[in-house]
Design a protein around this motif. Structure first.
Motif, PDB file in Angstrom:
ATOM      1  N   ASP A 181      21.609  66.158  26.726  1.00  0.00           N
ATOM      2  CA  ASP A 181      20.693  67.140  26.127  1.00  0.00           C
ATOM      3  C   ASP A 181      20.208  66.455  24.771  1.00  0.00           C
ATOM      4  O   ASP A 181      21.064  65.508  24.394  1.00  0.00           O
ATOM      5  CB  ASP A 181      21.010  68.641  25.882  1.00  0.00           C
ATOM      6  N   GLU A 182      19.333  67.155  24.080  1.00  0.00           N
ATOM      7  CA  GLU A 182      18.745  66.284  22.797  1.00  0.00           C
ATOM      8  C   GLU A 182      19.999  66.393  21.872  1.00  0.00           C
ATOM      9  O   GLU A 182      20.056  65.230  20.843  1.00  0.00           O
ATOM     10  CB  GLU A 182      17.680  67.058  22.254  1.00  0.00           C
ATOM     11  N   GLU A 183      20.658  67.191  21.537  1.00  0.00           N
ATOM     12  CA  GLU A 183      21.822  67.419  20.641  1.00  0.00           C
ATOM     13  C   GLU A 183      22.560  66.107  20.865  1.00  0.00           C
ATOM     14  O   GLU A 183      23.372  65.395  20.091  1.00  0.00           O
ATOM     15  CB  GLU A 183      22.479  68.742  20.610  1.00  0.00           C
ATOM     16  N   ASP A 184      23.063  65.848  22.209  1.00  0.00           N
ATOM     17  CA  ASP A 184      24.118  64.952  22.556  1.00  0.00           C
ATOM     18  C   ASP A 184      23.511  63.477  22.098  1.00  0.00           C
ATOM     19  O   ASP A 184      24.222  62.682  21.621  1.00  0.00           O
ATOM     20  CB  ASP A 184      24.345  64.987  24.036  1.00  0.00           C
ATOM     21  N   LEU A 185      22.022  63.358  22.459  1.00  0.00           N
ATOM     22  CA  LEU A 185      21.578  62.209  22.111  1.00  0.00           C
ATOM     23  C   LEU A 185      21.616  61.833  20.613  1.00  0.00           C
ATOM     24  O   LEU A 185      21.820  60.715  20.259  1.00  0.00           O
ATOM     25  CB  LEU A 185      20.431  62.113  22.935  1.00  0.00           C
ATOM     26  N   ARG A 186      21.166  62.819  19.855  1.00  0.00           N
ATOM     27  CA  ARG A 186      21.305  62.645  18.655  1.00  0.00           C
ATOM     28  C   ARG A 186      22.459  62.500  18.155  1.00  0.00           C
ATOM     29  O   ARG A 186      22.656  61.418  17.194  1.00  0.00           O
ATOM     30  CB  ARG A 186      20.884  64.233  17.961  1.00  0.00           C
ATOM     31  N   LEU A 187      23.802  63.173  18.346  1.00  0.00           N
ATOM     32  CA  LEU A 187      25.052  62.657  18.146  1.00  0.00           C
ATOM     33  C   LEU A 187      25.333  61.154  18.396  1.00  0.00           C
ATOM     34  O   LEU A 187      25.820  60.541  17.643  1.00  0.00           O
ATOM     35  CB  LEU A 187      26.100  63.437  18.854  1.00  0.00           C
ATOM     36  N   LEU A 188      24.946  60.791  19.457  1.00  0.00           N
ATOM     37  CA  LEU A 188      25.191  59.221  20.125  1.00  0.00           C
ATOM     38  C   LEU A 188      24.480  58.358  18.861  1.00  0.00           C
ATOM     39  O   LEU A 188      24.806  57.141  18.669  1.00  0.00           O
ATOM     40  CB  LEU A 188      24.667  59.092  21.301  1.00  0.00           C
ATOM     41  N   THR A 223      33.748  56.179  22.825  1.00  0.00           N
ATOM     42  CA  THR A 223      32.433  56.695  22.157  1.00  0.00           C
ATOM     43  C   THR A 223      31.363  55.571  22.404  1.00  0.00           C
ATOM     44  O   THR A 223      30.310  55.839  22.539  1.00  0.00           O
ATOM     45  CB  THR A 223      32.561  56.900  20.702  1.00  0.00           C
ATOM     46  N   VAL A 224      31.914  54.302  21.991  1.00  0.00           N
ATOM     47  CA  VAL A 224      30.950  53.017  21.690  1.00  0.00           C
ATOM     48  C   VAL A 224      30.431  52.853  23.236  1.00  0.00           C
ATOM     49  O   VAL A 224      29.345  52.627  23.518  1.00  0.00           O
ATOM     50  CB  VAL A 224      31.663  51.889  21.360  1.00  0.00           C
ATOM     51  N   GLN A 225      31.074  53.122  24.220  1.00  0.00           N
ATOM     52  CA  GLN A 225      30.721  52.946  25.842  1.00  0.00           C
ATOM     53  C   GLN A 225      29.616  53.823  26.096  1.00  0.00           C
ATOM     54  O   GLN A 225      28.661  53.494  26.604  1.00  0.00           O
ATOM     55  CB  GLN A 225      31.773  53.169  26.653  1.00  0.00           C
ATOM     56  N   ALA A 226      29.602  55.194  25.614  1.00  0.00           N
ATOM     57  CA  ALA A 226      28.723  56.243  25.736  1.00  0.00           C
ATOM     58  C   ALA A 226      27.362  55.799  24.972  1.00  0.00           C
ATOM     59  O   ALA A 226      26.317  55.864  25.468  1.00  0.00           O
ATOM     60  CB  ALA A 226      29.206  57.444  25.312  1.00  0.00           C
ATOM     61  N   ILE A 227      27.512  55.315  23.637  1.00  0.00           N
ATOM     62  CA  ILE A 227      26.415  54.927  23.098  1.00  0.00           C
ATOM     63  C   ILE A 227      25.871  53.623  23.651  1.00  0.00           C
ATOM     64  O   ILE A 227      24.372  53.565  23.568  1.00  0.00           O
ATOM     65  CB  ILE A 227      27.034  54.431  21.607  1.00  0.00           C
ATOM     66  N   VAL A 228      26.638  52.730  24.024  1.00  0.00           N
ATOM     67  CA  VAL A 228      25.935  51.440  24.776  1.00  0.00           C
ATOM     68  C   VAL A 228      25.188  51.796  26.166  1.00  0.00           C
ATOM     69  O   VAL A 228      23.996  51.789  26.392  1.00  0.00           O
ATOM     70  CB  VAL A 228      26.972  50.389  25.213  1.00  0.00           C
ATOM     71  N   ARG A 259      21.262  51.314  26.576  1.00  0.00           N
ATOM     72  CA  ARG A 259      20.668  50.618  27.787  1.00  0.00           C
ATOM     73  C   ARG A 259      19.761  51.260  28.458  1.00  0.00           C
ATOM     74  O   ARG A 259      18.770  50.659  29.104  1.00  0.00           O
ATOM     75  CB  ARG A 259      21.911  50.068  28.730  1.00  0.00           C
ATOM     76  N   ARG A 260      19.753  52.642  28.159  1.00  0.00           N
ATOM     77  CA  ARG A 260      18.512  53.577  29.052  1.00  0.00           C
ATOM     78  C   ARG A 260      17.408  53.804  28.038  1.00  0.00           C
ATOM     79  O   ARG A 260      16.382  54.572  28.238  1.00  0.00           O
ATOM     80  CB  ARG A 260      19.156  54.746  29.553  1.00  0.00           C
ATOM     81  N   GLY A 261      17.648  53.133  26.921  1.00  0.00           N
ATOM     82  CA  GLY A 261      16.459  53.445  25.874  1.00  0.00           C
ATOM     83  C   GLY A 261      16.367  54.981  25.323  1.00  0.00           C
ATOM     84  O   GLY A 261      15.447  55.408  24.975  1.00  0.00           O
TER      85      GLY A 261
END
Length: 63
Positions: free
Chosen positions: A4-11, A50-55, A59-61
């Motif tokens: 969701d948007e909040e998850d993406l904002r955290l990342l 966490t860095v893997q989740a950010i990557v 990678r998916r834009g």
């Protein structure tokens, strides 16, 4: 996989190099809540760090 948007904002904020405590203040959550959300995101994506989740999101834009 759908975040969701909040998850993406955290990342995104963590991906900018912002410390977890600063991210928590920015999104008006406690440090503990942010840690819990990040852990849940990692579990959902099947990654260990966490860095893997950010990557994954980068990678998916998404961030």
């Amino acid at each position: 996989m759908r975040l969701d948007e909040e998850d993406l904002r955290l990342l995104a904020l963590l991906g900018e190099g912002m410390p977890l405590s600063s991210v928590a203040r920015r999104v008006a959550m406690s440090d503990r809540t942010v840690r819990r959300r990040i852990r849940a995101i990692c579990e959902q994506l099947g990654v260990k760090a966490t860095v893997q989740a950010i990557v994954w999101a980068a990678r998916r834009g998404l961030v």
